[in-house]
Design a protein around this motif. Structure first.
Motif, PDB file in Angstrom:
ATOM      1  N   LEU A   1       1.086  -0.777   0.070  1.00  0.00           N
ATOM      2  CA  LEU A   1       0.050   0.108  -0.266  1.00  0.00           C
ATOM      3  C   LEU A   1       1.262   0.957  -0.344  1.00  0.00           C
ATOM      4  CD1 LEU A   1      -2.809  -1.121   3.027  1.00  0.00           C
ATOM      5  CD2 LEU A   1      -3.306  -0.095   0.044  1.00  0.00           C
TER       6      LEU A   1
ATOM      7  N   VAL B   1      -1.057  -1.836  -3.996  1.00  0.00           N
ATOM      8  CA  VAL B   1      -2.899  -2.892  -4.230  1.00  0.00           C
ATOM      9  C   VAL B   1      -3.273  -1.786  -3.984  1.00  0.00           C
ATOM     10  CG1 VAL B   1      -1.848  -4.822  -4.329  1.00  0.00           C
ATOM     11  CG2 VAL B   1      -2.253  -3.698  -2.651  1.00  0.00           C
ATOM     12  N   ASP B   2      -4.458  -1.704  -3.626  1.00  0.00           N
ATOM     13  CA  ASP B   2      -5.038  -1.167  -2.485  1.00  0.00           C
ATOM     14  C   ASP B   2      -5.865  -0.850  -1.807  1.00  0.00           C
ATOM     15  OD1 ASP B   2      -7.684  -2.535  -3.818  1.00  0.00           O
ATOM     16  OD2 ASP B   2      -8.634  -0.703  -5.096  1.00  0.00           O
ATOM     17  N   ARG B   3      -6.105  -0.987  -0.759  1.00  0.00           N
ATOM     18  CA  ARG B   3      -7.255  -1.674   0.465  1.00  0.00           C
ATOM     19  C   ARG B   3      -7.913  -2.788   0.571  1.00  0.00           C
ATOM     20  NH1 ARG B   3      -6.378   1.070   5.238  1.00  0.00           N
ATOM     21  NH2 ARG B   3      -5.982   2.631   4.566  1.00  0.00           N
ATOM     22  N   THR B   4      -8.784  -2.776  -1.004  1.00  0.00           N
ATOM     23  CA  THR B   4      -9.961  -3.689  -1.416  1.00  0.00           C
ATOM     24  C   THR B   4      -9.037  -4.588  -1.370  1.00  0.00           C
ATOM     25  OG1 THR B   4     -11.483  -2.199  -1.568  1.00  0.00           O
ATOM     26  CG2 THR B   4     -11.457  -4.777  -2.202  1.00  0.00           C
TER      27      THR B   4
END
Length: 342
Positions: free
Chosen positions: A184, A290-293
């Motif tokens: 992240l 990558v994103d938090r999801t």
């Protein structure tokens, strides 16, 4: 007599680690705990222990142990270490019953930097601030706050046997090529121009040999800062990637400091911490944002794996050594040739 795990020999960096010492970061005390949390939890899960139970964390220096006072169920998981039981080779992830007098060895192998040796039952240790995790720099936890050495004996409360014969652990999730590490971005990625963030992600970076439980040091094309390289010191999470003035990223690991004053360009997501920790010196890696999801989905997938029992299969031995055979009572009786029928 209470069964004990006896250390016959130990290389540098063999320590006792549970799930970590949490809740004290505001006092300057970091969690310690395993470098590869997934492998540590897998070894415990295979024996029916709590996932965060205390286990031996074994570095590339290796370890040799035996049982005293009774048999002990043990499980090994982690990197592709060379595992031996009385001279017979076992797979890198396995479970067995260690008999008194038998010798179990863990040695560095073709890949991986850490292996975990869990014991069925509970290693009888006094916790420090609610945890037995060893933090050698501060002298907390484990056995007198130090690494294990030859002659140490660890009492095992509520001990249980493992499989009667060695079994391989079917744990494909431990096969994690380290070439790509998910991160992240942030919390101080704004200290870097877009081209430097792109360079950070493009890499490649080489894991150096100077790393330890505190940090993983990377080599490659140095990054430059857009806003300088000093910030007001703030908390450091495991996996935080600092970029000091020299421009080479440093990934803070289990024995990291509690605060730091260099910008953190990104943070390794939890499920990839072990993937990075297992990268030996000289390994080339790249980071992928990558994103938090996506990070939460990876964490859920890991939790689902550990919620299920670890499957095992018996081994078919093909490499019986003389030492191994002589250690077994393979003779069912003796016949005098003079009494045999003509």
């Amino acid at each position: 007599m209470t069964p004990r795990l006896s250390i016959l020999s130990a290389g540098p960096g063999v320590t006792l680690q549970d799930g970590g010492r949490h809740g004290y970061l505001r006092y300057g005390i970091t969690a310690a705990g395993p470098m590869d949390p997934l492998a540590h939890a897998t070894a415990n899960r295979a024996l029916g222990n709590p996932l965060g139970a205390t286990a031996l964390e074994v570095s590339l220096g290796g370890v040799e142990v035996t049982a005293e006072g009774g048999p002990l169920g043990v499980a090994v998981a982690g990197g592709a270490f060379r595992i031996g039981l009385d001279g017979a080779s076992l797979p890198p992830a396995c479970a067995l019953t260690l008999q008194p007098g038998s010798s179990l060895t863990l040695r560095a192998g073709r890949a991986g930097a850490w292996a975990y040796l869990a014991v069925a039952g509970r290693l009888d240790l006094a916790p420090t601030l609610g945890s037995t995790a060893t933090h050698t720099r501060s002298g907390f936890g484990g056995l007198d706050g130090r690494a294990l050495r030859a002659g140490d004996r660890l009492a095992v409360a509520e001990s249980r046997p493992g499989p009667a014969d060695p079994h391989a652990l079917l744990a494909p999730w431990l096969v994690r090529p380290p070439e790509e590490i998910r991160v992240l971005l942030g919390p101080q990625d704004d200290f870097f121009a877009e081209d430097q963030i792109a360079a950070f992600l493009a890499g490649p970076w080489t894991v150096t040999t100077k790393g330890d439980r505190m940090a993983c040091f990377l080599d490659g094309t140095p990054l430059t800062h857009a806003k300088g390289y000093n910030i007001v010191s703030d908390g450091i999470a495991m996996g935080a990637i600092q970029v000091p003035g020299e421009g080479w990223p440093i990934v803070l690991m289990a024995d990291r400091q509690s605060t730091g004053g260099y910008p953190k360009i990104a943070t390794v997501i939890g499920p990839d911490l072990g993937r990075l920790a297992q990268a030996q010196g000289g390994t080339r890696i790249r980071f992928r944002a990558v994103d938090r999801t996506a990070a939460l989905a990876a964490r859920r997938a890991e939790a689902e794996v550990l919620a299920r029992p670890v499957a095992m299969e018996p081994l078919i031995r093909t490499d019986f050594s003389a030492e191994f055979l002589l250690g077994r009572n393979l003779i069912g009786g003796v016949v005098d040739g003079a009494q045999a029928s003509p």
